[in-house]
Design a protein around this motif. Structure first.
Motif, PDB file in Angstrom:
ATOM      1  N   VAL A 158       0.843  -1.215   0.000  1.00 23.46           N
ATOM      2  CA  VAL A 158       0.000   0.000   0.000  1.00 23.46           C
ATOM      3  C   VAL A 158       0.870   1.253   0.000  1.00 23.46           C
ATOM      4  CG1 VAL A 158      -1.796   1.274   1.228  1.00 23.46           C
ATOM      5  CG2 VAL A 158      -1.887  -1.218   1.153  1.00 23.46           C
ATOM      6  N   THR A 159       1.916   1.270   0.805  1.00 23.51           N
ATOM      7  CA  THR A 159       2.761   2.482   0.838  1.00 23.51           C
ATOM      8  C   THR A 159       3.479   2.649  -0.510  1.00 23.51           C
ATOM      9  OG1 THR A 159       4.500   1.236   1.962  1.00 23.51           O
ATOM     10  CG2 THR A 159       3.067   2.562   3.340  1.00 23.51           C
ATOM     11  N   GLN A 160       3.856   1.533  -1.130  1.00 21.67           N
ATOM     12  CA  GLN A 160       4.500   1.661  -2.450  1.00 21.67           C
ATOM     13  C   GLN A 160       3.501   2.158  -3.502  1.00 21.67           C
ATOM     14  OE1 GLN A 160       6.548  -2.129  -3.099  1.00 21.67           O
ATOM     15  NE2 GLN A 160       8.366  -1.352  -2.053  1.00 21.67           N
ATOM     16  N   ILE A 161       2.248   1.723  -3.392  1.00 20.60           N
ATOM     17  CA  ILE A 161       1.227   2.233  -4.331  1.00 20.60           C
ATOM     18  C   ILE A 161       1.049   3.742  -4.116  1.00 20.60           C
ATOM     19  CG2 ILE A 161      -1.259   2.208  -4.858  1.00 20.60           C
ATOM     20  CD1 ILE A 161      -1.200  -0.858  -4.282  1.00 20.60           C
ATOM     21  N   LEU A 162       1.020   4.162  -2.839  1.00 18.04           N
ATOM     22  CA  LEU A 162       0.863   5.598  -2.545  1.00 18.04           C
ATOM     23  C   LEU A 162       1.992   6.399  -3.208  1.00 18.04           C
ATOM     24  CD1 LEU A 162      -0.233   5.363   1.184  1.00 18.04           C
ATOM     25  CD2 LEU A 162      -1.455   6.647  -0.563  1.00 18.04           C
ATOM     26  N   HIS A 163       3.223   5.933  -3.036  1.00 16.75           N
ATOM     27  CA  HIS A 163       4.367   6.655  -3.636  1.00 16.75           C
ATOM     28  C   HIS A 163       4.260   6.680  -5.155  1.00 16.75           C
ATOM     29  CE1 HIS A 163       6.341   7.341   0.123  1.00 16.75           C
ATOM     30  NE2 HIS A 163       6.460   6.059   0.397  1.00 16.75           N
ATOM     31  N   LYS A 164       3.894   5.552  -5.730  1.00 14.20           N
ATOM     32  CA  LYS A 164       3.820   5.444  -7.198  1.00 14.20           C
ATOM     33  C   LYS A 164       2.705   6.354  -7.735  1.00 14.20           C
ATOM     34  CE  LYS A 164       5.744   3.088 -10.520  1.00 14.20           C
ATOM     35  NZ  LYS A 164       7.192   3.166 -10.654  1.00 14.20           N
ATOM     36  N   ILE A 165       1.591   6.411  -7.027  1.00 16.20           N
ATOM     37  CA  ILE A 165       0.493   7.288  -7.482  1.00 16.20           C
ATOM     38  C   ILE A 165       0.964   8.737  -7.472  1.00 16.20           C
ATOM     39  CG2 ILE A 165      -1.794   8.221  -6.896  1.00 16.20           C
ATOM     40  CD1 ILE A 165      -2.667   5.451  -6.071  1.00 16.20           C
TER      41      ILE A 165
END
Ligand code: FMN
Length: 365
Positions: free
Chosen positions: A197-204
């Motif tokens: 989830v934190t990696q998705i947040l950064h990628k978004i």
């Protein structure tokens, strides 16, 4: 604090404190395209801007994560045009709209995707083991799919996105030790289980922009032995806050739990017994976090909503089933024509949303 007063998610101004929480519509074509019935639904929800923030039903970010017939897709640039019409309908009178982004994980079915289900770990679920664990390259591709979907949402005019990390679906499975048995950097301690989830947040942030708000719907508990517990859920939520989440919505339970401890619980329409069933959990999260918390689950009267906001237990109040039955409910609450819903929380709408007929309330108004 007044429910009709403006609120904020990130730097986004929201007209009042009411949120239409994600409601899977089952109203799209087999290719996940918007249909006239879907547009009609958002047109009725958007009337007079009475709902501050409208969150769409779960949209699949990859075909492998499609959960239901008629589910809305956001996995292809060709879908942006249709989604832009949904946005226009919802925003006609000033409501804001977020797209809910989802992957079903091992809850997807071969009958819908044509393939085995993919999740954090292989396991037997409801008597079936037609699933396998995602490989590391597949997890990285899934993170990219969420970011691509958020970029499409922004292109379509959505004001933000919500990641569906609740109710035992894909991202929720990663967060939960019940479903996540991985031994690599995506499994084990809370930091690892939250990593996707934190990696998705950064990628978004890099694909859709740092100013594009991302909220997350999480489980306060899975209500399963060995599942996520409240303290772990808070730790996950704080990691998400650090990674730039703009808000959280607090829910709980999943398809494997009893109806009484699931996300869509019964509420007695006469005595209101069972109402506001995640209030303690929402208060707990709001107390420990700076970002706004949305309380959802069994809010059935204007007075309940006013009390939640004035007590500071949550910054926003979410409503789902009553708005399936009465999309204009908040217009009438705002005009003080009514202060209660006629929804009886029977969950017939839920069954209908999953069968291909599309979501609606089968009881006469
Ligand atoms: C028909 C139906 C579809 C739903 N679809 C979603 C969904 O797509 N994503 C999600 O996070 N929650 C979904 N939910 C859960 C609601 O957003 C909400 O958490 C739950 O219904 C409790 O709120 P309520 O008591 O106001 O209905 C759905 C609920 C119903 C009844």
């Amino acid at each position: 604090m007044n429910v009709w007063k403006e609120g904020k998610i990130g730097s986004l101004q929201i007209g009042n404190r009411f949120v239409h929480t994600a409601t899977g519509e089952g109203l799209c074509t087999e290719k996940g395209e918007a249909t006239p019935r879907l547009l009609e639904r958002y047109r009725s929800l958007g009337r007079l801007g009475a709902i501050g923030l409208i969150i769409t039903g779960h949209m699949y970010v990859e075909k492998s994560g499609r959960m239901r017939p008629g589910q809305t897709g956001i996995d292809d640039d060709a879908l942006v045009r249709g989604l832009a019409q949904v946005v226009q309908a919802a925003k006609q009178d000033g409501s804001r709209i977020f797209a809910q982004l989802a992957h079903g994980g091992i809850m997807t079915m071969r009958t819908v995707t044509g393939k085995e289900a993919l999740g954090p770990s292989k396991m037997t679920i409801n008597g079936s083991d037609d699933n396998r664990a995602l490989s590391l390259p597949e997890i990285h591709a899934l993170i990219q799919s969420f970011a691509d979907a958020a970029r499409r949402a922004r292109e379509a005019g959505f004001d933000g996105v919500q990641l569906h990390a609740a109710h035992g679906y894909g991202l929720s499975q990663f967060l939960s030790p019940y479903f996540n048995r991985r031994e690599d950097e995506y499994g084990g301690p809370v930091e690892n289980r939250t990593r996707i989830v934190t990696q998705i947040l950064h990628k978004i942030k890099s694909e859709a922009g740092c100013d594009f708000p991302v909220t997350i719907k999480i489980n306060s508990t899975d209500a399963l032995a060995g599942g996520i517990r409240l303290e772990d859920a808070l730790q996950s939520a704080r990691l998400m806050e650090e990674a730039g989440a703009a808000g959280i919505e607090v829910s709980g339970g999943c398809a494997l739990t009893q109806a009484e401890s699931g996300p869509m619980r019964p509420v007695n329409p006469k005595t209101l017994k069972g109402a506001c069933y995640f209030r303690d959990e929402a208060r707990f999260f709001q107390k420990h976090m700076r970002i706004p918390v949305t309380l959802v689950g069994g809010v059935r009267t204007l007075e309940q909503a006013e009390d939640i906001i004035s007590s500071g237990d949550a910054a926003f109040v979410g409503i789902c089933r009553p708005l399936i039955r009465e999309p204009d409910l908040l217009i009438r609450w705002r005009q003080r024509i009514a202060s209660q819903t006629t929804c009886i929380s029977c969950n017939r709408c839920l069954a209908l949303s999953r069968t291909g007929t599309g979501v609606f309330c089968p009881h006469k108004l």
